[in-house]
Design an enzyme around this catalytic site. Structure first.
Site, PDB file in Angstrom:
ATOM      1  N   ASP A 118       0.843  -1.204   0.000  1.00 53.19           N
ATOM      2  CA  ASP A 118       0.000   0.000   0.000  1.00 53.19           C
ATOM      3  C   ASP A 118       0.878   1.255   0.000  1.00 53.19           C
ATOM      4  O   ASP A 118       1.826   1.356   0.776  1.00 53.19           O
ATOM      5  CB  ASP A 118      -0.938  -0.016   1.217  1.00 53.19           C
ATOM      6  CG  ASP A 118      -2.257   0.653   0.908  1.00 53.19           C
ATOM      7  OD1 ASP A 118      -2.267   1.880   0.693  1.00 53.19           O
ATOM      8  OD2 ASP A 118      -3.282  -0.053   0.867  1.00 53.19           O
ATOM      9  N   ASP A 141      -1.018  -0.224  -4.799  1.00 53.10           N
ATOM     10  CA  ASP A 141      -2.302   0.378  -5.177  1.00 53.10           C
ATOM     11  C   ASP A 141      -2.177   1.841  -5.598  1.00 53.10           C
ATOM     12  O   ASP A 141      -3.045   2.363  -6.286  1.00 53.10           O
ATOM     13  CB  ASP A 141      -3.347   0.208  -4.063  1.00 53.10           C
ATOM     14  CG  ASP A 141      -2.932   0.850  -2.744  1.00 53.10           C
ATOM     15  OD1 ASP A 141      -1.730   1.133  -2.542  1.00 53.10           O
ATOM     16  OD2 ASP A 141      -3.823   1.059  -1.895  1.00 53.10           O
ATOM     17  N   HIS A 142      -1.132   2.528  -5.168  1.00 52.09           N
ATOM     18  CA  HIS A 142      -0.890   3.942  -5.511  1.00 52.09           C
ATOM     19  C   HIS A 142       0.392   4.344  -4.812  1.00 52.09           C
ATOM     20  O   HIS A 142       0.879   3.629  -3.932  1.00 52.09           O
ATOM     21  CB  HIS A 142      -2.043   4.852  -5.040  1.00 52.09           C
ATOM     22  CG  HIS A 142      -2.355   4.680  -3.591  1.00 52.09           C
ATOM     23  ND1 HIS A 142      -1.595   5.242  -2.599  1.00 52.09           N
ATOM     24  CD2 HIS A 142      -3.311   3.949  -2.970  1.00 52.09           C
ATOM     25  CE1 HIS A 142      -2.082   4.872  -1.427  1.00 52.09           C
ATOM     26  NE2 HIS A 142      -3.119   4.074  -1.612  1.00 52.09           N
ATOM     27  N   ASP A 167       2.053   3.303   3.053  1.00 53.72           N
ATOM     28  CA  ASP A 167       0.978   4.288   3.019  1.00 53.72           C
ATOM     29  C   ASP A 167       0.720   4.927   4.379  1.00 53.72           C
ATOM     30  O   ASP A 167       0.734   6.145   4.511  1.00 53.72           O
ATOM     31  CB  ASP A 167      -0.303   3.619   2.529  1.00 53.72           C
ATOM     32  CG  ASP A 167      -1.409   4.637   2.423  1.00 53.72           C
ATOM     33  OD1 ASP A 167      -1.284   5.543   1.592  1.00 53.72           O
ATOM     34  OD2 ASP A 167      -2.373   4.551   3.206  1.00 53.72           O
ATOM     35  N   ASP A 194      -4.842  14.315   2.419  1.00 55.10           N
ATOM     36  CA  ASP A 194      -4.996  14.260   0.966  1.00 55.10           C
ATOM     37  C   ASP A 194      -4.621  15.612   0.360  1.00 55.10           C
ATOM     38  O   ASP A 194      -4.877  15.874  -0.828  1.00 55.10           O
ATOM     39  CB  ASP A 194      -6.446  13.908   0.585  1.00 55.10           C
ATOM     40  CG  ASP A 194      -6.857  12.562   1.151  1.00 55.10           C
ATOM     41  OD1 ASP A 194      -5.992  11.685   1.241  1.00 55.10           O
ATOM     42  OD2 ASP A 194      -8.036  12.402   1.524  1.00 55.10           O
ATOM     43  N   HIS A 197      -0.888  10.931  -1.007  1.00 54.08           N
ATOM     44  CA  HIS A 197      -0.489   9.972  -2.045  1.00 54.08           C
ATOM     45  C   HIS A 197       0.214  10.724  -3.175  1.00 54.08           C
ATOM     46  O   HIS A 197       0.196  11.952  -3.223  1.00 54.08           O
ATOM     47  CB  HIS A 197      -1.732   9.274  -2.613  1.00 54.08           C
ATOM     48  CG  HIS A 197      -2.483   8.473  -1.595  1.00 54.08           C
ATOM     49  ND1 HIS A 197      -3.759   8.021  -1.812  1.00 54.08           N
ATOM     50  CD2 HIS A 197      -2.144   8.063  -0.346  1.00 54.08           C
ATOM     51  CE1 HIS A 197      -4.172   7.355  -0.753  1.00 54.08           C
ATOM     52  NE2 HIS A 197      -3.214   7.365   0.159  1.00 54.08           N
ATOM     53  N   SER A 238      -6.692   4.023  -2.173  1.00 53.26           N
ATOM     54  CA  SER A 238      -6.923   2.597  -1.908  1.00 53.26           C
ATOM     55  C   SER A 238      -8.253   2.098  -2.442  1.00 53.26           C
ATOM     56  O   SER A 238      -8.352   0.975  -2.927  1.00 53.26           O
ATOM     57  CB  SER A 238      -6.909   2.331  -0.404  1.00 53.26           C
ATOM     58  OG  SER A 238      -5.642   2.541   0.130  1.00 53.26           O
ATOM     59  N   LYS A 294      -6.136  -1.795   6.686  1.00 53.54           N
ATOM     60  CA  LYS A 294      -6.241  -2.150   5.270  1.00 53.54           C
ATOM     61  C   LYS A 294      -7.062  -3.416   5.058  1.00 53.54           C
ATOM     62  O   LYS A 294      -7.146  -3.914   3.934  1.00 53.54           O
ATOM     63  CB  LYS A 294      -4.836  -2.354   4.670  1.00 53.54           C
ATOM     64  CG  LYS A 294      -3.934  -1.125   4.769  1.00 53.54           C
ATOM     65  CD  LYS A 294      -4.388   0.016   3.878  1.00 53.54           C
ATOM     66  CE  LYS A 294      -3.549   1.258   4.063  1.00 53.54           C
ATOM     67  NZ  LYS A 294      -4.041   2.400   3.286  1.00 53.54           N
ATOM     68  N   ARG A 311     -16.529   8.501  -0.536  1.00 48.73           N
ATOM     69  CA  ARG A 311     -15.841   7.227  -0.268  1.00 48.73           C
ATOM     70  C   ARG A 311     -16.361   6.595   1.018  1.00 48.73           C
ATOM     71  O   ARG A 311     -16.619   7.290   2.009  1.00 48.73           O
ATOM     72  CB  ARG A 311     -14.332   7.462  -0.196  1.00 48.73           C
ATOM     73  CG  ARG A 311     -13.561   6.244   0.238  1.00 48.73           C
ATOM     74  CD  ARG A 311     -12.102   6.315  -0.090  1.00 48.73           C
ATOM     75  NE  ARG A 311     -11.310   5.570   0.877  1.00 48.73           N
ATOM     76  CZ  ARG A 311     -10.010   5.384   0.808  1.00 48.73           C
ATOM     77  NH1 ARG A 311      -9.339   5.890  -0.208  1.00 48.73           N
ATOM     78  NH2 ARG A 311      -9.365   4.712   1.731  1.00 48.73           N
ATOM     79  N   HIS A 370       1.760   8.773   5.288  1.00 44.02           N
ATOM     80  CA  HIS A 370       0.819   9.860   5.594  1.00 44.02           C
ATOM     81  C   HIS A 370       1.252  10.700   6.804  1.00 44.02           C
ATOM     82  O   HIS A 370       0.717  11.770   7.033  1.00 44.02           O
ATOM     83  CB  HIS A 370      -0.575   9.297   5.896  1.00 44.02           C
ATOM     84  CG  HIS A 370      -1.365   8.934   4.678  1.00 44.02           C
ATOM     85  ND1 HIS A 370      -1.663   9.832   3.684  1.00 44.02           N
ATOM     86  CD2 HIS A 370      -1.953   7.761   4.307  1.00 44.02           C
ATOM     87  CE1 HIS A 370      -2.396   9.235   2.750  1.00 44.02           C
ATOM     88  NE2 HIS A 370      -2.583   7.973   3.107  1.00 44.02           N
TER      89      HIS A 370
HETATM   90  O1  LIG Z   1      -6.253   7.060   4.849  1.00 40.08           O
HETATM   91  C1  LIG Z   1      -7.093   7.234   3.946  1.00 40.08           C
HETATM   92  O2  LIG Z   1      -8.306   7.277   4.149  1.00 40.08           O
HETATM   93  C2  LIG Z   1      -6.618   7.419   2.524  1.00 40.08           C
HETATM   94  C3  LIG Z   1      -6.156   8.824   2.353  1.00 40.08           C
HETATM   95  O3  LIG Z   1      -7.221   9.709   2.536  1.00 40.08           O
HETATM   96  O4  LIG Z   1      -5.568   6.535   2.228  1.00 40.08           O
HETATM   97  P1  LIG Z   1      -5.849   5.141   1.455  1.00 40.08           P
HETATM   98  O5  LIG Z   1      -6.570   5.466   0.187  1.00 40.08           O
HETATM   99  O6  LIG Z   1      -4.464   4.602   1.187  1.00 40.08           O
HETATM  100  O7  LIG Z   1      -6.630   4.270   2.344  1.00 40.08           O
HETATM  101 MN   LIG Z   2      -3.779   2.547  -0.375  1.00 41.53          MN
HETATM  102 MN   LIG Z   3      -3.314   6.339   2.009  1.00 38.58          MN
END
Ligand SMILES: O=C(O)[C@@H](CO)OP(=O)(O)O
Ligand SMILES: [Mn+2]
Ligand SMILES: [Mn+2]
Length: 609
Positions: free
Chosen positions: A78, A523-524, A482, A223, A553, A131, A414, A339, A486
């Site tokens: 990740d 994934d990114h 990831d 973000d 990201h 993600s 995750k 999301r 962050h």
């Molecule tokens: O932590 C999250 O919610 C996102 C970033 O906003 O990260 P990820 O897409 O890797 O889950």
């Molecule tokens: Mn991710």
């Molecule tokens: Mn992330």
């Protein structure tokens, strides 16, 4: 997402979980493992059947070269992009011999693939991957227009205002108190939400007759740049003032930082949601201010250790000290994030009469809707403004219908990525007998404090699954690049990457031992660039000459490596798909599992001679 029910494991004294633990009956409510076994609704055909072909041919043809039954590991790193190699690329700087060695396979067995923008169904190529879209694409084999774009279209065309979700919330406006509340992430990140969509929606509501609006806004810094909350809240205050001038009583009512208030995910820490409930619904928080920009500025100034992601909750009060926008009976509430993962829990708190995760103190009777429906299995929430993407005939459904035995594992942060997002935003298992989903409980401290996270435990669980012979498909996500990325803490990200490398080595050694096949991808991007940059790409520095951290990201492509003793020598990456993206991963791993992919999936990355 994902109820916990059914069998629970018994914990041994071993460091990591063992498959025996998973399969034994147990009742202990331990804090290490949370397998999702039993009790889920079966949803083999997935989601709405309205657009599904009348007759789906679920039988997959055998691959001409790769034999079915060779154990196959798919490891998702990740937040692990392939980016410029400089001092701010933690992946480049870390000591990661196993993952670096995979590159020696290029171009036949190592390449990069696109993981951002239109390649994964996001509105533009300026949108970084994330993600949700990444795992949706890898699970589904198709580029699906995602929430962000669907909301844009619904707002632009005005369809949103004609649909039943909007009619539902609107009912609340014409009888006192009739306040329209909006809860969500205020930034331009485009991962969970976008402020321009909220601004358009508030304006639209006013034009449709709404006279009172309250925003419960969460600060981001994950973000988008740390500290940018002040810019976004200033912009929002201006828009609210414009609405007030037109006769709509529109104000910010409460807020807090997304990682500390409201936006928990996968039930990692319900306290986060509880704090949000107190601030947004009850109008109670330790910090009280008369204005949101002042609230954020003052809290940040008084506590240099806080930041946008972790800002404590605040409530906006009037001159008498009374909160300006608690949520009460007769109001309407919309979560404006599109999301799912970080608003599913709050949705449950609003939607479920019978709710025991924390004491809500007061449970207002409101018209509640999500920007989208967040969970297709649970139909959560019942009312929503924009229909979610239809993600159908995912690889998971094909695989269970062809008898593939799957082990999916990650840590809490995750876990839903390799299950819920993977399966097209459905929380249930696809097949009780064929699938094992194992969650290793994440730490709840900021991840730069424990950057190794649960990489070792996940790798050990996967190793055991590989060696057990009980699974054809072992799918894991290692969160470190990831989650630690962050935090913007470069030193911790190096440790994080090294923990990932050790985990990968453990799993690849197990694959070697059983003569299996592996694919390692991501994934990114995230850990691959840890500095904010100017237009020339140079790192921005603070007054002391230190690089200003990048906590979000990146737009980088991600690596994709294949190998293992079970991979026939004549299998290679083809060279005619230079723009391939994450959706091409699906047909590729279906081949590696011994099948040809469904004809309408994005093409496989493989060729054979
Ligand atoms: O932590 C999250 O919610 C996102 C970033 O906003 O990260 P990820 O897409 O890797 O889950
Ligand atoms: Mn991710
Ligand atoms: Mn992330």
């Amino acid at each position: 997402m994902g109820k916990r029910s059914g069998k629970r494991p018994v914990l041994g004294k071993a460091v990591g979980p063992t498959l025996e633990h998973i399969e034994r009956d147990g009742t202990r409510d331990d804090d290490i493992l949370k397998p999702r076994i039993g009790g889920f609704k079966m949803n083999c055909c997935g989601g709405s059947s309205a657009t599904e072909p009348v007759k789906v041919d679920w039988k997959l043809k055998a691959h001409p070269v790769i034999k079915r039954g060779t154990p196959f590991l798919l490891c998702v790193l990740d937040g692990w992009g392939e980016n410029r190699e400089d001092d701010y690329n933690a992946i480049f700087k870390a000591s990661i011999p196993t993952i670096k060695a995979l590159k020696n396979g290029a171009p036949a067995r190592w390449r990069t693939i696109k993981a951002h923008g239109t390649a994964v169904g996001l509105p533009s190529d300026q949108d970084m991957g994330n993600s949700e879209v990444g795992h949706n694409a890898m699970g589904a084999g198709k580029v699906i227009e995602q929430g962000a774009g669907l909301v844009d279209t619904a707002l632009r065309s005005g369809k949103l205002y004609k649909d039943k979700g909007f009619a539902y919330i609107k009912q609340a406006w014409f009888n006192a108190p009739g306040t329209q509340h909006f809860i969500g992430l205020v930034s331009d990140g485009g991962v969970h939400s976008r402020y321009d969509q909220l601004a358009a929606l508030m304006k639209g509501c006013f034009e449709q007759g709404c006279k009172k609006i309250r925003v419960h806004g969460l600060t981001d810094g994950r973000d988008c740049a740390e500290g940018s909350s002040i810019k976004f809240f200033t912009e929002m205050e201006k828009d609210l003032e414009a609405l007030r001038k037109k006769g709509c009583d529109a104000r910010v009512a409460s807020g807090g930082g997304r990682m500390f208030v409201t936006m928990d995910r996968y039930e990692a820490d319900w306290k986060i949601v509880e704090r949000g409930w107190h601030a947004h619904v009850l109008g109670e928080a330790p910090h009280k201010f008369q204005n949101a920009v002042e609230a954020i500025t003052t809290i940040r100034k008084n506590d240099p250790d806080t930041n946008d992601q972790y800002l404590p909750p605040f409530v906006i009060v009037d001159k008498s000290g009374a909160p300006v926008g608690p949520i009460v009976d007769g109001d309407a509430v919309v979560i404006f994030n599109f999301r799912a993962d970080r608003v599913a829990q709050l949705s449950k708190a609003f939607e479920y009469e019978d709710f025991k995760k924390f004491d809500r103190k007061r449970y207002p009777k409101v018209k509640f809707a999500g920007m989208m429906q967040y969970d297709g299995d649970l139909k959560l929430p019942k009312n929503y403004l924009v229909s979610p993407p239809l993600i159908e005939r995912t690889s998971g459904v094909y695989l269970v219908k062809n008898g593939v035995r799957t082990f999916a594992c990650s840590e809490t942060q995750k876990f839903g990525h390799v299950t819920f997002f993977w399966n097209g935003n459905r929380s249930g298992k696809l097949d009780e007998k064929l699938e094992t989903y194992l969650e290793i409980v994440s730490d709840t401290c900021p991840f730069n404090e424990k950057p190794k996270m649960k990489a070792d435990q996940i790798a050990k669980a996967a190793k055991e699954a590989i060696l057990s012979g009980k699974y054809d498909f072992i799918r894991v996500n290692l969160a470190n690049g990831d989650m630690v990325g962050h935090t913007g803490d470069f030193g911790s990200v190096l440790v994080a990457c090294e923990a990932v490398d050790k985990g990968v080595k453990l799993m690849l050694d197990a694959i070697k031992q059983v003569g299996g096949i592996y694919m390692v991808t991501a994934d990114h991007g995230n850990a691959d660039d840890m500095a904010q940059r100017n237009k020339k790409g140079e790192a921005l520095k603070d007054e002391e000459g230190n690089a200003i951290p990048l906590t979000s990201h990146t737009l980088a492509p991600v690596p994709c490596a294949i190998g293992g003793p079970g991979l026939p020598a004549n299998i290679k990456f083809r060279s005619d798909l230079p723009n391939a993206g994450l959706a091409n991963v699906t047909a590729t791993f279906m081949n590696l599992l011994g099948f040809e992919a469904p004809a309408d999936y994005e093409p496989t990355l493989l060729k054979w001679t």
